[in-house]
Design a protein around this motif. Structure first.
Motif, PDB file in Angstrom:
ATOM      1  N   SER A   1       9.934 -12.010  -4.690  1.00 35.17           N
ATOM      2  CA  SER A   1       8.566 -12.487  -4.848  1.00 35.17           C
ATOM      3  C   SER A   1       7.723 -12.005  -3.661  1.00 35.17           C
ATOM      4  CB  SER A   1       8.631 -14.014  -4.844  1.00 35.17           C
ATOM      5  OG  SER A   1       7.618 -14.543  -5.593  1.00 35.17           O
ATOM      6  N   GLY A   2       6.580 -11.413  -3.941  1.00 36.38           N
ATOM      7  CA  GLY A   2       5.709 -10.987  -2.846  1.00 36.38           C
ATOM      8  C   GLY A   2       5.943  -9.560  -2.381  1.00 36.38           C
ATOM      9  N   SER A   3       6.922  -8.863  -3.004  1.00 39.50           N
ATOM     10  CA  SER A   3       7.173  -7.480  -2.578  1.00 39.50           C
ATOM     11  C   SER A   3       6.086  -6.536  -3.101  1.00 39.50           C
ATOM     12  CB  SER A   3       8.559  -7.019  -3.040  1.00 39.50           C
ATOM     13  OG  SER A   3       8.696  -7.188  -4.433  1.00 39.50           O
ATOM     14  N   GLY A   4       5.283  -7.028  -4.053  1.00 46.21           N
ATOM     15  CA  GLY A   4       4.142  -6.238  -4.520  1.00 46.21           C
ATOM     16  C   GLY A   4       4.283  -5.737  -5.947  1.00 46.21           C
ATOM     17  N   LYS A   5       5.100  -6.394  -6.753  1.00 44.87           N
ATOM     18  CA  LYS A   5       5.341  -5.919  -8.123  1.00 44.87           C
ATOM     19  C   LYS A   5       4.063  -5.919  -8.959  1.00 44.87           C
ATOM     20  CE  LYS A   5       8.493  -9.093  -8.700  1.00 44.87           C
ATOM     21  NZ  LYS A   5       8.476  -9.623  -7.339  1.00 44.87           N
ATOM     22  N   THR A   6       3.374  -7.068  -8.958  1.00 46.06           N
ATOM     23  CA  THR A   6       2.181  -7.188  -9.793  1.00 46.06           C
ATOM     24  C   THR A   6       1.095  -6.226  -9.311  1.00 46.06           C
ATOM     25  OG1 THR A   6       2.771  -9.471 -10.224  1.00 46.06           O
ATOM     26  CG2 THR A   6       0.500  -8.849 -10.687  1.00 46.06           C
ATOM     27  N   THR A   7       0.973  -6.090  -7.988  1.00 41.41           N
ATOM     28  CA  THR A   7      -0.013  -5.164  -7.426  1.00 41.41           C
ATOM     29  C   THR A   7       0.337  -3.728  -7.799  1.00 41.41           C
ATOM     30  OG1 THR A   7      -0.192  -6.724  -5.599  1.00 41.41           O
ATOM     31  CG2 THR A   7      -1.214  -4.576  -5.283  1.00 41.41           C
ATOM     32  N   LEU A   8       1.634  -3.426  -7.825  1.00 45.77           N
ATOM     33  CA  LEU A   8       2.076  -2.076  -8.184  1.00 45.77           C
ATOM     34  C   LEU A   8       1.726  -1.751  -9.644  1.00 45.77           C
ATOM     35  CD1 LEU A   8       3.608   0.461  -7.279  1.00 45.77           C
ATOM     36  CD2 LEU A   8       5.725  -0.639  -8.015  1.00 45.77           C
TER      37      LEU A   8
ATOM     38  N   VAL B   1       9.910   1.720  -2.247  1.00 42.98           N
ATOM     39  CA  VAL B   1       9.675   1.025  -0.987  1.00 42.98           C
ATOM     40  C   VAL B   1       8.158   0.928  -0.819  1.00 42.98           C
ATOM     41  CG1 VAL B   1      10.087   1.000   1.495  1.00 42.98           C
ATOM     42  CG2 VAL B   1      11.852   1.876  -0.062  1.00 42.98           C
ATOM     43  N   ASN B   2       7.661  -0.279  -1.010  1.00 41.63           N
ATOM     44  CA  ASN B   2       6.216  -0.529  -1.077  1.00 41.63           C
ATOM     45  C   ASN B   2       5.673  -0.978   0.286  1.00 41.63           C
ATOM     46  OD1 ASN B   2       3.721  -0.899  -2.399  1.00 41.63           O
ATOM     47  ND2 ASN B   2       4.166  -3.070  -2.777  1.00 41.63           N
ATOM     48  N   LYS B   3       4.387  -1.116   0.372  1.00 37.56           N
ATOM     49  CA  LYS B   3       3.700  -1.616   1.573  1.00 37.56           C
ATOM     50  C   LYS B   3       3.915  -0.697   2.779  1.00 37.56           C
ATOM     51  CE  LYS B   3       3.950  -6.449   0.115  1.00 37.56           C
ATOM     52  NZ  LYS B   3       3.967  -7.842   0.493  1.00 37.56           N
ATOM     53  N   GLU B   4       4.036   0.607   2.512  1.00 41.89           N
ATOM     54  CA  GLU B   4       4.206   1.551   3.615  1.00 41.89           C
ATOM     55  C   GLU B   4       2.982   1.580   4.530  1.00 41.89           C
ATOM     56  OE1 GLU B   4       6.357   3.374   5.052  1.00 41.89           O
ATOM     57  OE2 GLU B   4       8.066   3.005   3.751  1.00 41.89           O
ATOM     58  N   ASP B   5       1.852   1.058   4.049  1.00 40.33           N
ATOM     59  CA  ASP B   5       0.614   1.053   4.848  1.00 40.33           C
ATOM     60  C   ASP B   5       0.547  -0.126   5.802  1.00 40.33           C
ATOM     61  OD1 ASP B   5       0.449  -0.598   2.413  1.00 40.33           O
ATOM     62  OD2 ASP B   5      -1.515  -1.149   3.223  1.00 40.33           O
ATOM     63  N   LYS B   6       1.483  -1.057   5.683  1.00 43.46           N
ATOM     64  CA  LYS B   6       1.363  -2.323   6.426  1.00 43.46           C
ATOM     65  C   LYS B   6       1.963  -2.208   7.820  1.00 43.46           C
ATOM     66  CE  LYS B   6       1.539  -6.977   5.235  1.00 43.46           C
ATOM     67  NZ  LYS B   6       2.146  -8.137   4.616  1.00 43.46           N
TER      68      LYS B   6
ATOM     69  N   VAL C   1      -4.153  -9.868  -6.867  1.00 38.84           N
ATOM     70  CA  VAL C   1      -3.403 -11.091  -7.124  1.00 38.84           C
ATOM     71  C   VAL C   1      -4.182 -12.301  -6.598  1.00 38.84           C
ATOM     72  CG1 VAL C   1      -1.241 -12.281  -6.620  1.00 38.84           C
ATOM     73  CG2 VAL C   1      -1.243  -9.808  -6.962  1.00 38.84           C
ATOM     74  N   GLU C   2      -4.777 -12.149  -5.403  1.00 45.10           N
ATOM     75  CA  GLU C   2      -5.498 -13.263  -4.773  1.00 45.10           C
ATOM     76  C   GLU C   2      -6.712 -13.689  -5.593  1.00 45.10           C
ATOM     77  OE1 GLU C   2      -4.384 -10.663  -3.224  1.00 45.10           O
ATOM     78  OE2 GLU C   2      -3.026 -11.470  -1.711  1.00 45.10           O
ATOM     79  N   ASP C   3      -7.337 -12.739  -6.284  1.00 46.76           N
ATOM     80  CA  ASP C   3      -8.536 -13.069  -7.059  1.00 46.76           C
ATOM     81  C   ASP C   3      -8.204 -13.506  -8.481  1.00 46.76           C
ATOM     82  OD1 ASP C   3      -9.719 -12.113  -4.803  1.00 46.76           O
ATOM     83  OD2 ASP C   3     -10.246 -10.157  -5.652  1.00 46.76           O
TER      84      ASP C   3
ATOM     85  N   GLY D   1       5.666   4.378  -0.873  1.00 42.97           N
ATOM     86  CA  GLY D   1       4.216   4.454  -0.981  1.00 42.97           C
ATOM     87  C   GLY D   1       3.580   3.102  -0.774  1.00 42.97           C
ATOM     88  N   SER D   2       2.372   2.962  -1.299  1.00 47.79           N
ATOM     89  CA  SER D   2       1.640   1.717  -1.128  1.00 47.79           C
ATOM     90  C   SER D   2       0.871   1.385  -2.404  1.00 47.79           C
ATOM     91  CB  SER D   2       0.653   1.851   0.028  1.00 47.79           C
ATOM     92  OG  SER D   2      -0.314   0.823  -0.056  1.00 47.79           O
ATOM     93  N   ALA D   3       1.147   0.222  -2.938  1.00 48.66           N
ATOM     94  CA  ALA D   3       0.428  -0.220  -4.134  1.00 48.66           C
ATOM     95  C   ALA D   3      -1.028  -0.504  -3.802  1.00 48.66           C
ATOM     96  CB  ALA D   3       1.097  -1.470  -4.699  1.00 48.66           C
ATOM     97  N   LEU D   4      -1.281  -0.767  -2.525  1.00 50.82           N
ATOM     98  CA  LEU D   4      -2.637  -1.133  -2.146  1.00 50.82           C
ATOM     99  C   LEU D   4      -3.516   0.098  -1.907  1.00 50.82           C
ATOM    100  CD1 LEU D   4      -3.539  -4.030  -1.972  1.00 50.82           C
ATOM    101  CD2 LEU D   4      -3.465  -3.872   0.516  1.00 50.82           C
TER     102      LEU D   4
HETATM  103  P1  GDP Z   1       4.843  -9.802  -6.454  1.00 51.68           P
HETATM  104  O1  GDP Z   1       5.090 -11.258  -6.205  1.00 51.68           O
HETATM  105  O2  GDP Z   1       6.036  -8.966  -6.155  1.00 51.68           O
HETATM  106  O3  GDP Z   1       4.236  -9.512  -7.790  1.00 51.68           O
HETATM  107  O4  GDP Z   1       3.792  -9.346  -5.318  1.00 51.68           O
HETATM  108  P2  GDP Z   1       2.209  -9.259  -5.428  1.00 51.68           P
HETATM  109  O5  GDP Z   1       1.809  -8.073  -6.204  1.00 51.68           O
HETATM  110  O6  GDP Z   1       1.715 -10.595  -5.852  1.00 51.68           O
HETATM  111  O7  GDP Z   1       1.834  -8.962  -3.915  1.00 51.68           O
HETATM  112  C1  GDP Z   1       2.036  -9.895  -2.872  1.00 51.68           C
HETATM  113  C2  GDP Z   1       1.053  -9.634  -1.754  1.00 51.68           C
HETATM  114  O8  GDP Z   1       1.306  -8.370  -1.153  1.00 51.68           O
HETATM  115  C3  GDP Z   1      -0.381  -9.575  -2.237  1.00 51.68           C
HETATM  116  O9  GDP Z   1      -1.175 -10.192  -1.248  1.00 51.68           O
HETATM  117  C4  GDP Z   1      -0.694  -8.099  -2.306  1.00 51.68           C
HETATM  118  O10 GDP Z   1      -2.054  -7.820  -2.082  1.00 51.68           O
HETATM  119  C5  GDP Z   1       0.152  -7.563  -1.171  1.00 51.68           C
HETATM  120  N1  GDP Z   1       0.562  -6.170  -1.383  1.00 51.68           N
HETATM  121  C6  GDP Z   1       1.169  -5.665  -2.481  1.00 51.68           C
HETATM  122  N2  GDP Z   1       1.412  -4.356  -2.331  1.00 51.68           N
HETATM  123  C7  GDP Z   1       0.942  -4.016  -1.102  1.00 51.68           C
HETATM  124  C8  GDP Z   1       0.908  -2.794  -0.358  1.00 51.68           C
HETATM  125  O11 GDP Z   1       1.364  -1.735  -0.786  1.00 51.68           O
HETATM  126  N3  GDP Z   1       0.350  -2.845   0.880  1.00 51.68           N
HETATM  127  C9  GDP Z   1      -0.157  -3.983   1.416  1.00 51.68           C
HETATM  128  N4  GDP Z   1      -0.686  -3.917   2.636  1.00 51.68           N
HETATM  129  N5  GDP Z   1      -0.126  -5.151   0.744  1.00 51.68           N
HETATM  130  C10 GDP Z   1       0.398  -5.167  -0.500  1.00 51.68           C
END
Ligand code: GDP
Length: 697
Positions: A18-25, A138-143, A42-44, A261-264
């Protein structure tokens, strides 16, 4: 959306913590494909996949969601990718199972910052158990603190060999600007719109990239004799050839490509889609095993995803849609399912008409007139088809065996708020269960409670919110009452007497009873040792009935009486005033008095608990079991860093164990529980038990 050909379909379950960025991806992929104008957040609460109010409120996915899109891959072909976003939270693992039951590829999303987490491990284990080919993003490479290499090492250390990096990040954290493509030895620079162009590799990664490239080529050709021979004789296979070989190794679950990469920011997203198409199996590569025939004669057969075959569809998820009612999501395992086609639910025999075929994208309905083998479709308003059902032509008894639902570990009793809620409750629960086979409803006649069981407190809380929102049924909850019983430890005798002679026909009966304890679990024994007809034979059944009824409705402590031998050894009767009723009452009075004199005690149910926890949690978990009045039968190392503990624990102490074990073990502990036996409740807990049983606290 055009009808795809089966070999160009990719069914991809997006799995991970949870939170790894699946939905954002998923958003990023849809945006890059031009399906949505800009990615939702996701936040909005603006994402395609988290569209239910319960999900938006918690900013997390609580059920699977599908998101199809078309993608023109780098090989020039157009593919249809069906993304299946899954919830990462353990309470909703049933939907992960459902997604994996139709996915041909699982994309494991891992945060470059947080690495392998408990949800990553759980998802990997489920993918492996379901035999689904896997790829890692491997997501969130920008973080800040993103570290691709650390994550890669962790993947290998946790799950073993087979992880092949096809990409390296160019500039991690806020400096992330592209990826190195290991297969083609190129640098890909990304623009803000997510498009890329090739550039020579920056000097700081060039050496490492070349080394990885050579390792990768060796790893890939090792899986193909012909390519290996050519490679050893000095010929390097082309990138396209290597991809084809790697695709076979992915299908066989020998290799797990790792991308990044980065979903964001969009870096690496288009290449991810390319690799899903070029390395991921098509449904045609993965025949489905089904059961054909009835009962014991059923045999397993493989069904190929051939669009010319007999139509066969598997319903892997049912959702309640506020506008069209029940929507069944299905995968076509073979043949083509056409609009208005009539198919039979092979479990119930009900004929179903496929009116209103569509593809779901989040909540959106994309209508279509047929769904081909391998594709995922949706249909509304089937009459009698729930999750896990197979739809086949008439006289074709073929069944997919759905994944078994996880055993419920947490339950709450439901109390409807109003009479109207009460009237609607059972129908609404039935519909909720059709949507979510991981829920169970149980009506306990002994305690009078309706109990909803599921995979955790959040699962139940969310289900109750859905019950209110979708079906308008509001309930309060209370703890599940423990079914206490009572018995006696001593022996006693008593006389039960009914004597009423106030005018007219009187009532007269006397029953002398003797009670003694039986062994635990032996139940009840009635002995008639009357001699000389002091109670005439015809009244003996009434005596027995009076005793049994009293035992069932409750003894001295108010709980059902068990493990007692009752002997009726003497009595008196009157030729006119005696009756069945009088003897029943006399026996009941006699029994109550005898029980009261025979040292009555409360019995509590004891469960057999099997807990599996990481070894380093063993001490805490054992200490906690001790505090719960548990008796440990055994502890055993499973040889994989985990320990199995088997213990006997009072059921009353396990009500919230699902929640508490999770917090004790960071979510890594699992348990199962079965009723074992009844044992005497310590007397200082009797008052508490009685209060709980009557609904007081
Ligand atoms: P899920 O629970 O795996 O579906 O994760 P979400 O898509 O809900 O993402 C969880 C949080 O991580 C959200 O605040 C996203 O904006 C953030 N997030 C997701 N992908 C990335 C990314 O590639 N880079 C950064 N910086 N944040 C991300």
């Amino acid at each position: 959306m055009n009808t795809p050909s089966t070999d160009k379909i990719r069914n991809v379950a997006i799995v991970g913590h949870s939170g790894s960025g699946k939905t954002t991806l998923v958003e990023a992929l849809l945006a890059r494909a031009g399906v949505v104008a800009r990615p939702g957040r996701v936040e909005d609460g603006t994402t395609v996949c988290d569209s239910e109010p319960e999900e938006i409120k918690r900013t997390m996915s609580l059920s699977l969601a599908v998101a199809p899109f078309e993608w023109q891959a780098s090989d020039g072909e157009t593919y249809k990718i069906n993304l299946i976003d899954t919830p990462g939270y353990a309470d909703f693992a049933g939907d992960l199972d459902a997604a994996l039951s139709v996915a041909d590829l699982a994309l494991l999303v891992v945060s470059a910052v947080d690495g392998v987490e408990v949800g990553t491990e759980a998802a990997w284990a489920k993918c492996a158990a379901a035999g689904v080919p896997r790829m890692v993003f491997v997501n969130k490479e920008d973080k800040p603190r993103a570290d691709f290499h650390a994550v890669l090492d962790q993947l290998k250390a946790t799950f073993g060999s087979g992880f092949v990096p096809l990409e390296l990040p160019l500039g991690e954290e806020e400096r992330l600007h592209g990826i190195a493509d290991v297969l083609t030895d190129q640098g890909l620079e990304y623009e803000p719109d997510g498009k890329h162009h090739a550039e020579p590799l920056p000097a700081d990664v060039a050496d490492e990239e070349h080394r990885l490239h050579d390792e990768l080529v060796e790893e890939i050709v090792a899986g193909d004799d012909e390519q290996l021979e050519r490679y050893l004789s000095g010929e390097v296979p082309s990138a396209a050839e290597l991809e084809r070989t790697l695709a076979h190794e992915v299908l066989d679950q020998l290799e797990f490509p790792v991308l990044c990469g980065s979903a964001l920011t969009g870096v690496g997203i288009d290449r991810l889609a390319d690799y899903i198409c070029e390395l991921g199996p098509s449904p045609a590569d993965r025949p489905t095993t089904v059961l054909a025939g009835d009962g014991d004669d059923a045999v397993t057969v493989e069904v190929a995803a051939d669009k010319g075959g007999k139509p066969l569809a598997y319903v892997f998820k049912t959702v309640a849609d506020q506008f069209v009612g029940q929507v069944s999501l299905f995968k076509v395992l073979s043949g083509t399912v056409g609009l208005d086609e009539r198919l039979v639910n092979t479990s119930t025999g009900t004929e179903e008409r496929m009116h209103g075929l569509f593809h779901l994208r989040g909540k959106e309905h994309l209508t279509c007139d047929r769904v081909v083998a391998g594709d995922i479709g949706a249909v509304a308003k089937l009459t009698d088809t729930g999750t896990g059902a197979t739809l086949a032509p008439k006289d074709s008894p073929v069944r997919v065996v759905p994944p078994p639902p996880p055993t419920p570990v947490f339950g709450l009793a439901l109390k409807p708020l109003t009479q109207a809620d009460d009237d609607k409750l059972s129908g609404a629960l039935q519909r909720l269960l059709a949507e979510d086979p991981c829920l169970q409803v149980e009506r306990n006649d002994e305690t009078g409670q309706t109990i909803l069981r599921g995979c955790g407190d959040t699962h139940i809380a969310v289900s109750l919110e859905r019950l209110a929102r979708k079906f308008g049924v509001n309930v309060e909850t209370e703890d599940v009452r423990v079914p206490y019983r009572e018995t006696i430890l001593g022996r006693a005798e008593a006389e039960g007497k009914v004597k009423k002679q106030s005018g007219g026909h009187g009532q007269f009966a006397v029953a002398n009873l003797r009670v003694s304890p039986l062994g635990r679990g032996e139940g009840f024994e009635f002995v008639n040792s009357i001699v000389g007809g002091t109670i005439p034979k015809q009244y003996i059944p009434a005596v027995q009935k009076g005793i049994e009824e009293t035992m069932a409705t409750g003894g001295v402590h108010g709980f059902p009486v068990v493990d007692v031998r009752v002997e009726c050894y003497d009595g008196k009767y009157h030729s006119v005033d005696s009756s069945d009723m009088a003897f029943k009452t006399a026996a009941s009075l006699g029994l109550k008095e005898a029980l009261a004199k025979a040292n009555p005690v409360v019995l509590e149910p004891i469960s057999l608990l099997t807990v599996v926890v990481p070894e380093h949690n063993q001490g805490d978990v054992l200490g906690d079991l001790n505090a719960r009045r548990g008796r440990v039968n055994s502890t055993r190392s499973l040889g994989d860093g985990r320990t199995e503990i088997v213990a006997q624990v009072p059921a009353a102490e396990l009500q919230r164990y699902a929640v508490e074990l999770r917090s004790m073990t960071g979510g890594r502990g699992t348990f199962s529980v079965v009723h074992d036996h009844y044992d005497v409740l310590p007397s200082h807990l009797e008052a508490k038990a009685k209060a709980a049983a009557s609904g007081e606290h």
